[in-house]
Design an enzyme around this catalytic site. Structure first.
Site, PDB file in Angstrom:
ATOM      1  N   LEU A 164     -32.731  -7.850 -22.514  1.00  0.00           N
ATOM      2  CA  LEU A 164     -32.136  -8.022 -21.192  1.00  0.00           C
ATOM      3  C   LEU A 164     -30.735  -8.594 -21.375  1.00  0.00           C
ATOM      4  O   LEU A 164     -30.402  -9.099 -22.447  1.00  0.00           O
ATOM      5  CB  LEU A 164     -32.983  -8.975 -20.348  1.00  0.00           C
ATOM      6  CG  LEU A 164     -34.421  -8.525 -20.072  1.00  0.00           C
ATOM      7  CD1 LEU A 164     -35.224  -9.666 -19.453  1.00  0.00           C
ATOM      8  CD2 LEU A 164     -34.441  -7.304 -19.162  1.00  0.00           C
ATOM      9  N   SER A 165     -29.932  -8.565 -20.314  1.00  0.00           N
ATOM     10  CA  SER A 165     -28.573  -9.077 -20.490  1.00  0.00           C
ATOM     11  C   SER A 165     -28.574 -10.549 -20.877  1.00  0.00           C
ATOM     12  O   SER A 165     -27.688 -11.001 -21.601  1.00  0.00           O
ATOM     13  CB  SER A 165     -27.739  -8.855 -19.225  1.00  0.00           C
ATOM     14  OG  SER A 165     -28.344  -9.456 -18.111  1.00  0.00           O
ATOM     15  N   GLU A 166     -29.582 -11.307 -20.414  1.00  0.00           N
ATOM     16  CA  GLU A 166     -29.674 -12.715 -20.833  1.00  0.00           C
ATOM     17  C   GLU A 166     -31.125 -13.164 -20.937  1.00  0.00           C
ATOM     18  O   GLU A 166     -31.976 -12.741 -20.154  1.00  0.00           O
ATOM     19  CB  GLU A 166     -28.980 -13.650 -19.832  1.00  0.00           C
ATOM     20  CG  GLU A 166     -27.501 -13.404 -19.645  1.00  0.00           C
ATOM     21  CD  GLU A 166     -26.642 -13.850 -20.804  1.00  0.00           C
ATOM     22  OE1 GLU A 166     -27.149 -14.567 -21.699  1.00  0.00           O
ATOM     23  OE2 GLU A 166     -25.449 -13.502 -20.807  1.00  0.00           O
ATOM     24  N   THR A 167     -31.371 -14.035 -21.913  1.00  0.00           N
ATOM     25  CA  THR A 167     -32.614 -14.804 -22.006  1.00  0.00           C
ATOM     26  C   THR A 167     -32.223 -16.281 -21.997  1.00  0.00           C
ATOM     27  O   THR A 167     -31.395 -16.716 -22.797  1.00  0.00           O
ATOM     28  CB  THR A 167     -33.396 -14.480 -23.290  1.00  0.00           C
ATOM     29  OG1 THR A 167     -33.826 -13.112 -23.234  1.00  0.00           O
ATOM     30  CG2 THR A 167     -34.610 -15.377 -23.434  1.00  0.00           C
TER      31      THR A 167
ATOM     32  N   CYS B 267     -23.943 -18.661 -18.333  1.00  0.00           N
ATOM     33  CA  CYS B 267     -24.571 -17.533 -17.646  1.00  0.00           C
ATOM     34  C   CYS B 267     -25.088 -18.008 -16.294  1.00  0.00           C
ATOM     35  O   CYS B 267     -25.895 -18.943 -16.229  1.00  0.00           O
ATOM     36  CB  CYS B 267     -25.712 -16.934 -18.466  1.00  0.00           C
ATOM     37  SG  CYS B 267     -26.537 -15.585 -17.599  1.00  0.00           S
TER      38      CYS B 267
END
Length: 269
Positions: free
Chosen positions: A45-48, A73
């Site tokens: 995903l774009s961020e974790t 983020c």
């Protein structure tokens, strides 16, 4: 090694399959950077976001894209706050997320069902010149103005149609020596629209980017002469944000919805 809880949340939206999906992993202490990166790469995903509870309403947070750790983020912080409030934190007035490089982010419930407000340190835009490389990244399109922030480059375009129809050159964007490129313009139904590209960080186009709006909010507040603004990110999934310039802070307001809850099975490592 113990298994870890995992949540996936769609942020800056009130509907499933909209906004920007983020993974949230509550941990007793941060694992090694290598393991956190492996988990983020696996999530793809774009961020974790990895979150450690430090006390009542106090947390440490770190964020990873599929390829690297990032300084800030927004959407994954919103996702983390949503998970914490829905997991028994309803008695907390505010959540304070201590970061490694971006100060402390304060999140609290906002007026309206399922809304949260996030207070970030403002990223003051600095006007800069366009370049041949930037025009190459914009497929030859000439920006009206160009700004830079702590992480990103911003190209202001003439209108929403240019933002919508842009087919950027990701290879060139990856060589801009910035986290990424933001394109923005006045909106038809909102104050401003944007799209965000971060190919150097493993994300060609990010669906909804909270951190970008810490830079876009002061830019458009000055251009439009107002401190409260509405914004829409024009990715395929799309997302809506309410933005407010509050001195040295930017307040973003948005919603989130949980897509899944499960476990990361690490007991075989």
């Amino acid at each position: 090694m113990h298994n870890l809880p995992l949540y996936q949340v769609d942020a800056f939206t009130n509907r499933l399959f909209g906004g920007n999906p983020a993974a949230v992993v509550p941990v007793p202490e941060f694992p090694s950077k290598k393991l956190m990166q492996q988990i983020a790469t696996e999530n793809n995903l774009s961020e974790t976001a990895f979150v450690v509870i430090r006390g009542k309403g106090k947390f440490d947070i770190r964020w990873f894209t599929p390829t690297t750790e990032v300084r800030l983020c927004g959407h994954a912080t919103l996702a983390a706050a949503h998970v914490l409030y829905r997991s028994g934190g309803n008695d907390l007035d505010k959540l304070r997320f201590k970061t490694r490089e971006a100060g402390t982010i304060v999140v609290a419930p906002a007026e309206g069902e399922g809304n949260y407000r996030l207070d970030f340190t403002v990223d003051k835009p600095k006007k800069t010149r366009s370049s041949k490389k930037l025009r190459g990244a914009l497929a030859g399109l000439k920006p009206v103005e160009v700004y830079e922030g702590k992480d990103d480059l911003v190209a202001v375009l003439k209108n929403q149609e240019q933002v919508e129809s842009l087919v950027p050159n990701f290879h060139v964007i990856a060589r801009l020596k910035r986290r990424g490129l933001i394109v923005t313009a006045p909106g038809k139904e909102v104050d401003f629209v944007s799209r965000c590209f971060f190919p150097a960080y493993g994300i060609d186009e990010d669906p909804v980017t909270g951190s970008a709006h810490t830079l876009l909010t002061p830019l458009w507040a000055k251009r439009l002469g107002k401190k409260e603004l509405t914004a829409r990110q024009l990715s395929r999934r799309g997302g809506e944000l309410r933005c407010e310039l509050r001195g040295k802070k930017v307040r973003l307001t948005g919603q989130a919805i949980t897509f899944l809850a499960g476990q990361i099975l690490l007991d075989r490592l």
